[in-house]
Every structure is written in structure tokens, then in C-alpha cells.
Scaffold this motif. Sequence first.
Motif: not given
Length: 404
Positions: A302-304, A237-244, A259-264
Motif C-alpha cells: 500500500e505504501k509503495n 517498501r518495508f512494513d514497520f506497522e506490521l512488525v509492531d 541484517g542492517p537495522d538502523e531503520a528498525l
Amino acid sequence: MMRDMQRRKKILMVSCQHWLSPIQVGDHLLARQFLAAGWQVGFISDPVTPFHLVKGFELKPRLKNYLSGGVRGNGGDLWGYVPGGLVMPYNVSFLKNRWVHSFWQNLTFPNLIRQVRKNGFAEVDVLYFRTSKQAFWLDKIKSNVSVFRVADNDSGFFDYNDEVRRREQALVQRADLTVYTSKPLEDYVTRLNPRDTLYLPNGVEFDFFSAPTNKPSEYKEFSGPIAVHVGSVLPERFDFELVDLLTVKFPEVQFVFVGPDEALRRRLHQRPNLHLLGPRPYELISGYMQHADVGLILLDIEKNPVLVNSTNPLKLYQYLASGLPVVSMAWDVLTDLAPPTCLAKNRDEFARYLGHVLSERCFDPAELMAYAKKFDWQSQFNHLCSRIEMISEKKRVNEDASGF
């Protein structure tokens, strides 16, 4: 002295997270309320298994907990334990089949059920679940009232499948009370045919987040405004595109993730104004909020939409209790709550709101804190305890009427 002379109330709480996890969820925060009220609390997490050697997330602290037989705290009133076993249910290969869901606890070493009994929780006043993976406790220890807390529409997570759904429904139908944290979850819970329900939104430890703290050392190295995100990053549910998008559009803003940042690290483009600090102890996170300029909630509806539309984010209340302005994407729960927050309909609007908040400084911290105070966990805890007591009293009356 009188409290020690009386029989102490006990609760066994089953959570996906372990007690010392850097991600402190509603289960932890309710547990603290029970401890403050004089209860003895057993806090059991998902097990650590050989498969975690591959995944690796929080392996070291969970292994330490498991090998030491758990952690004690709060003068001995708290026992937090991470079981160790060969397998646990997961939505891959043979780990998602019915046998694993039914019998994984029999493959724990030392045996999980014996460990719980050995540590004083063979009989409890309340048996609390956040996950159906450990529903077997209903048949393994004696409890007066059982509670299942539904904090998300779990069908939106990767780990959800038909077997999870079957067990979730079975637990809801056996639990004395099913608690849900957002209005959209009411329909989800109702379709599972619960015995009794309670709407109990997430809250905040207001005194903790509103008490002034020192500026984190990392912040002293930054120049320019700070936009902070504190908490978990779930890829579902996280919006990676928005951060970019934001890190490019606002090069003068320091975007800080705590926080945990592996996915980031896997998904984001690394830029000079992007700072992934990793997990920090819960007792320090209020400082990262109080000394920032804006708090971010970055969910991708939109993703979830199934998952996001039922989410009642803890960080909303934590940011506001810290006096921190918030910019978030809009979804049903937040629209209904109508917090003093900028709620964006899309990424472009999110960027405009972020620029406006940083340039205009248009939110009064006192107003933000006043809103958050209405959701103090103490109030939510009292509401839950009142319902538990009603159920317990009803059971006593029925037992007296039946002659047992």
C-alpha cells in the motif's frame, strides 16, 4: 592447466553494493557464478564520499576497502573495489544535478578509471551494470558485450529523479542486453526502448542454503518459536506497522531480524520478543533460516505499489531452500510465481497465516526445497551466458561481413 593457457574471460560488474557488503544481492550471486566458471571479475561499487561521514552506513568496511586499493579473492580472480571521491549523485540539493551525474568520476582519488585499468580491466568480455550512475564505462573501457540488469522498478526509490531516468534510458538504449528480474518489469523496461531483453528471475545458491548448519548461538537463548527476517530493510517498501502488530499479537514468538537495522531501531517499538541482531556474514545466514520456524517477507504494497509489485525477493528462494515455511504479503510477482507459501492480502490475514503456520506445522520442508531448487543460480547463469554468447557471435559475424 588448459584453462590457464587459454585467454581468461573477464567481466567488469558495476553494483550499488560493495563486494563484502552484508547485503548480498543478485550482482554478488551472479559474480560468484562467473568466478566458478573461470572468469576474472572486477566488482565496482558506488563510491564512498565525505557525505558518508554523516550517513555512516557501512562506512568502516567501505573505507577499509578504498584505502587498501580493493580486496582480492578467489585465487586472485576477483577484485572488488570501493572508489573514493568528493561527491556522487544523490537525490538531494546540488548532488542531483546533471553536472554531478556526468562528472563525479573525475573527482575520485585515485582516479577510478585509471584504477580499473591498472587492475587489469581495461578490456573485458562483458561490461555489466546494475546502476546507471556509472554508465560512463561504456566510453572508458573496451567491452564485447554490455549488460544492464534491472532488478527493481527504480522509480519507486527515493534516489530516483528526472536525471536518473534520463541516464537509465540512455544506458538501456546503448546496452547490448537489458535483463529484468520479474514479469511486471517487462513493461517498465520496454518503455525505455532497449536493444534486446532477457527475463532472468532471481535465484538461490541452493546447495549452500540446503546444506545443514549449526544453530546460531543467539537462538540457544530463545524460548518459543522463532520468526526470522533476513536481509535489507528499505524504508521505501518495508512494513514497520506490521512488525509492531505482530510483536504485540504474538508475545510468545521471538521475532528475529538479521541484517542492517538502523531503520528498525528508529521506527519500531522495542519489545522483549523483538531481537535486532544486526548484519551477519553471508556465509552464516543459512543457519538463521534453517533453525527458525517461519521466514517473514514484510513489504508494504500500500505504501509503495510501484516498487513492491515489481519485486522478486531473493529471500523467498533462500528461505524455501533452507526448508523454512514463509509468510508474506501478496503482490503480483508472488501471485504469478505461486510458491508453496502463505500469501496474505492484508495485515490481519498475515497474522492469521503466521499463527496457522506456527501451530499446524503444515509445510513439508522437502516440498519447499524442491520448489527453490528450480531457481538455482547455476541455471540462471547458464541462461544469461547463452544469450551473451549469442550476442557476441552475432557481432563477430557482422564484423566479418563488414570486412573489419
